[in-house]
Design an enzyme around this catalytic site. Structure first.
Site, PDB file in Angstrom:
ATOM      1  N   ASN A 114       0.905  -1.350  -0.201  1.00 34.71           N
ATOM      2  CA  ASN A 114      -0.146  -0.043   0.272  1.00 34.71           C
ATOM      3  C   ASN A 114       0.544   1.166   0.164  1.00 34.71           C
ATOM      4  O   ASN A 114       1.102   2.218  -0.464  1.00 34.71           O
ATOM      5  CB  ASN A 114      -1.304  -0.192   1.228  1.00 34.71           C
ATOM      6  N   HIS A 126     -18.489  33.830 -31.409  1.00 36.96           N
ATOM      7  CA  HIS A 126     -19.573  33.380 -31.569  1.00 36.96           C
ATOM      8  C   HIS A 126     -19.275  32.507 -33.360  1.00 36.96           C
ATOM      9  O   HIS A 126     -19.993  32.659 -33.741  1.00 36.96           O
ATOM     10  CB  HIS A 126     -20.773  34.025 -31.967  1.00 36.96           C
ATOM     11  N   SER A 179      -6.891   9.915 -48.879  1.00 32.03           N
ATOM     12  CA  SER A 179      -7.936   8.581 -48.867  1.00 32.03           C
ATOM     13  C   SER A 179      -7.494   7.400 -50.066  1.00 32.03           C
ATOM     14  O   SER A 179      -6.902   8.226 -50.916  1.00 32.03           O
ATOM     15  CB  SER A 179      -8.682   9.969 -49.098  1.00 32.03           C
ATOM     16  N   LYS A 202      -7.741  13.944 -52.105  1.00 35.87           N
ATOM     17  CA  LYS A 202      -8.027  14.178 -50.244  1.00 35.87           C
ATOM     18  C   LYS A 202      -7.002  14.595 -49.552  1.00 35.87           C
ATOM     19  O   LYS A 202      -5.599  14.041 -50.225  1.00 35.87           O
ATOM     20  CB  LYS A 202      -8.505  13.205 -50.419  1.00 35.87           C
ATOM     21  N   ASN A 245      -6.287  15.155 -45.735  1.00 34.43           N
ATOM     22  CA  ASN A 245      -6.624  15.159 -44.658  1.00 34.43           C
ATOM     23  C   ASN A 245      -5.937  15.816 -43.542  1.00 34.43           C
ATOM     24  O   ASN A 245      -4.943  15.649 -43.087  1.00 34.43           O
ATOM     25  CB  ASN A 245      -7.761  13.575 -44.235  1.00 34.43           C
ATOM     26  N   GLU A 305      -8.179  15.590 -36.226  1.00 38.12           N
ATOM     27  CA  GLU A 305      -8.626  15.125 -35.615  1.00 38.12           C
ATOM     28  C   GLU A 305      -8.452  14.223 -34.854  1.00 38.12           C
ATOM     29  O   GLU A 305      -9.284  13.809 -33.902  1.00 38.12           O
ATOM     30  CB  GLU A 305      -8.836  14.421 -36.900  1.00 38.12           C
ATOM     31  N   TYR A 360      -6.141   2.033   2.734  1.00 45.45           N
ATOM     32  CA  TYR A 360      -6.283   1.660   1.209  1.00 45.45           C
ATOM     33  C   TYR A 360      -7.668   0.259   0.929  1.00 45.45           C
ATOM     34  O   TYR A 360      -7.830  -0.453   1.439  1.00 45.45           O
ATOM     35  CB  TYR A 360      -5.338   0.477   1.166  1.00 45.45           C
ATOM     36  N   GLN A 380      -6.653  -0.183  -7.517  1.00 43.51           N
ATOM     37  CA  GLN A 380      -5.587   0.146  -8.065  1.00 43.51           C
ATOM     38  C   GLN A 380      -5.867   0.052  -9.401  1.00 43.51           C
ATOM     39  O   GLN A 380      -5.245   0.262 -10.830  1.00 43.51           O
ATOM     40  CB  GLN A 380      -5.826  -2.290  -8.057  1.00 43.51           C
ATOM     41  N   LYS A 401      -4.565   3.584 -12.212  1.00 47.33           N
ATOM     42  CA  LYS A 401      -3.242   3.474 -13.067  1.00 47.33           C
ATOM     43  C   LYS A 401      -3.507   3.657 -14.464  1.00 47.33           C
ATOM     44  O   LYS A 401      -2.802   4.056 -15.707  1.00 47.33           O
ATOM     45  CB  LYS A 401      -1.991   2.146 -12.392  1.00 47.33           C
TER      46      LYS A 401
HETATM   47  N1  ARG Z   1      -1.623  -3.685  -6.823  1.00 48.39           N
HETATM   48  C1  ARG Z   1      -2.320  -3.337  -5.807  1.00 48.39           C
HETATM   49  C2  ARG Z   1      -2.224  -1.702  -6.455  1.00 48.39           C
HETATM   50  O1  ARG Z   1      -2.484  -1.381  -7.918  1.00 48.39           O
HETATM   51  C3  ARG Z   1      -0.901  -2.965  -5.114  1.00 48.39           C
HETATM   52  C4  ARG Z   1      -1.469  -2.955  -3.909  1.00 48.39           C
HETATM   53  C5  ARG Z   1      -1.895  -3.895  -3.147  1.00 48.39           C
HETATM   54  N2  ARG Z   1      -2.396  -3.483  -2.004  1.00 48.39           N
HETATM   55  C6  ARG Z   1      -3.181  -4.870  -1.648  1.00 48.39           C
HETATM   56  N3  ARG Z   1      -3.270  -4.477  -0.168  1.00 48.39           N
HETATM   57  N4  ARG Z   1      -4.214  -5.887  -1.660  1.00 48.39           N
HETATM   58  O2  ARG Z   1      -2.827  -1.257  -5.989  1.00 48.39           O
END
Ligand code: ARG
Length: 469
Positions: free
Chosen positions: A118, A164, A285, A291, A293, A298, A325, A330, A333
């Protein structure tokens, strides 16, 4: 039904009978995306073993052997000779397995003392994002520099300014280009300011309540290049506002590119014909041979939607979480990894497109006065003659309406007709009825007049080269 994930290389399992179900293992696994943190994880572990050694839990010889093993492990990870196995739950478990393979189970098994995944993950996401913020800032600076040099290259070119999306007042093309540089500079400032909050180490917070081993959190923070430890172990392991703030800034960069993209797409159309895209930064195209583009613009516009999705997904993940926690975290990420990857491919392409845009100067100049865009100049000329603005607005409005009825431009209204509209409208009003005069007159702070544009260029040149050390 069950796997061996809680077997020898899992970080937990002794109080469980049998292993977790395959379905749980599949759900729980994060190593396919958190593997990109491997280098940061190893750096964290190297800092952690220093704290263990200095608190007396590792001898100097043990520390040295572990550190050598971690360097070896990093080498193997970089070469690709050490990779995660399907049985590894996350990057932390995989790397502990790798360390034990090199240093032996007895020594390798000492490393986890006084830390939890954690506090580990809460630290790694910070060190990772701090590096990425540097990379992204450098790419944004490149774009700002290109905007500044394009502005400098086109000093004195007028174009229609819009509100506008209707013709409003003529502006300098340089002023318009710099209007896209300033928001990016603010994004750079935001990233710079964000670092103050990101630059702290949760290491030592343990699972949530701190650790009992007297490990020096300053030492770890210092080793990781962070300013110091976080102040509250519960907050340190449970909060991801630092991640969310990064995500907000990343999405804002995307939004700022998207706003400019929308203009470039329109400018490149036959109707506007303001710009031509360079062949290297536009696409063709498969069916229409003629074309060309604006795909980069975009994609920037499209990917800004994706970046907003990453941000809102992360915010939704965070909103219902009790302290401390929770495994929900998780999910912090992938959104920011996606943002980093997205901006990393987008920014260089976008910058290349802007660097190579060819502006159709004569077209921009020709359209600058269209749509009676000098009407405000007439009204302000009247104000300078001490006519109340309310009356000046009214008089100018009547002049515009006369022009529309008689298919004339403002400067073409005959003297007698001007006099009939108002006694205040004398022939010398024509002095302000040029695009050049109109732009020159807007010399107040932040205006489109040349001296103000040159000031901006000088100011941006000072700001932009400031990259993080
Ligand atoms: N893979 C977990 C995360 O990204 C790591 C921490 C996991 N901790 C736990 N007590 N299961 O958050």
């Amino acid at each position: 039904m069950t796997s061996q994930a809680s077997g020898s290389n899992a970080l937990w399992g002794s109080r469980f009978e049998g292993g977790p179900s395959d379905a749980l293992v599949a759900l729980s696994r994060s190593v396919h995306f958190d593997w990109r943190l491997a280098g940061y994880d190893i750096a964290g572990t190297r800092a952690h073993i220093m704290a263990l050694q200095s608190a007396g839990y590792l001898t100097l010889a043990e520390h040295e052997k572990l550190d050598r093993s971690l360097v070896e492990l990093l080498g193997r990870v970089q070469q690709g000779s050490f990779v995660a196995k399907p049985s590894d739950e996350d990057v932390h478990s995989a790397l502990e397995r790798g360390l034990i393979e090199i240093a032996g189970v007895e020594l390798g098994g000492k490393v986890r003392a006084g830390r939890s995944r954690n506090d580990q993950i809460a630290t790694l996401i910070r060190t990772y994002l701090l590096d990425q913020a540097n990379e992204i800032s450098a790419m944004v600076i490149d774009l700002v520099e290109v905007l500044v040099s394009r502005a400098e290259e086109h000093l004195g070119v007028a174009m229609p300014g819009r509100t506008h999306f209707q013709h409003a007042q003529p502006v300098a093309l340089s002023h318009h280009l710099l209007a896209h540089a300033w928001p990016l500079v603010r994004d750079l400032e935001r990233l710079h300011d964000w670092r103050k909050r990101a630059n702290l180490s949760p290491y030592g917070a343990g699972a949530l309540a701190g650790n009992t081993l007297g490990l020096d959190p300053n030492l770890v923070a210092h080793e990781l290049g962070l300013a110091g430890p976080t102040q509250n172990s519960i907050d340190a392991t449970a909060s991801r506002d630092v991640v969310a703030e990064f995500a907000f800034i990343a999405s804002l960069i995307g939004i700022n590119l998207s706003r400019f993209s929308e203009e470039i797409i329109i400018w490149a159309s036959a109707e506007f014909d303001y710009v031509k895209l360079h062949d290297a930064y536009s696409t063709g195209s498969s069916i229409m041979p003629q074309k060309k583009n604006p795909d980069i613009a975009e994609l920037a516009r499209g990917k800004s939607g994706r970046l907003i999705g990453d941000l809102t997904g992360l915010l939704a993940t965070l909103k219902g979480l009790p302290l401390a926690y929770n495994r929900d975290l998780q999910e912090d990420k992938e959104p920011v990894f996606d943002m980093v990857d997205t901006l990393t491919v987008l920014l260089p392409a976008f910058t290349g497109m802007v660097a190579t845009l060819e502006f159709n100067r004569s077209r921009l100049e020709q359209l600058a006065p269209a749509g009676f865009s000098l009407a405000t100049d007439v009204a302000e000329w009247l104000v300078k003659k001490k006519v109340a603005f309310r009356d000046a607005h009214d008089i100018t409005g009547r002049m515009v309406s006369f022009c529309e009825q008689n298919k004339l431009e403002l400067h073409e209204v005959p003297d007698a007709d001007m006099a009939a509209i108002s006694v205040h409208l004398t022939p010398d009003v024509r002095d302000v009825l040029t695009v050049g005069g109109s732009i020159k007159a807007r010399a107040g702070a932040g205006g489109t007049a040349l001296p103000r544009v040159l000031e901006q260029i000088a100011a941006l040149r000072k700001i932009a080269p400031k990259r993080e050390a």
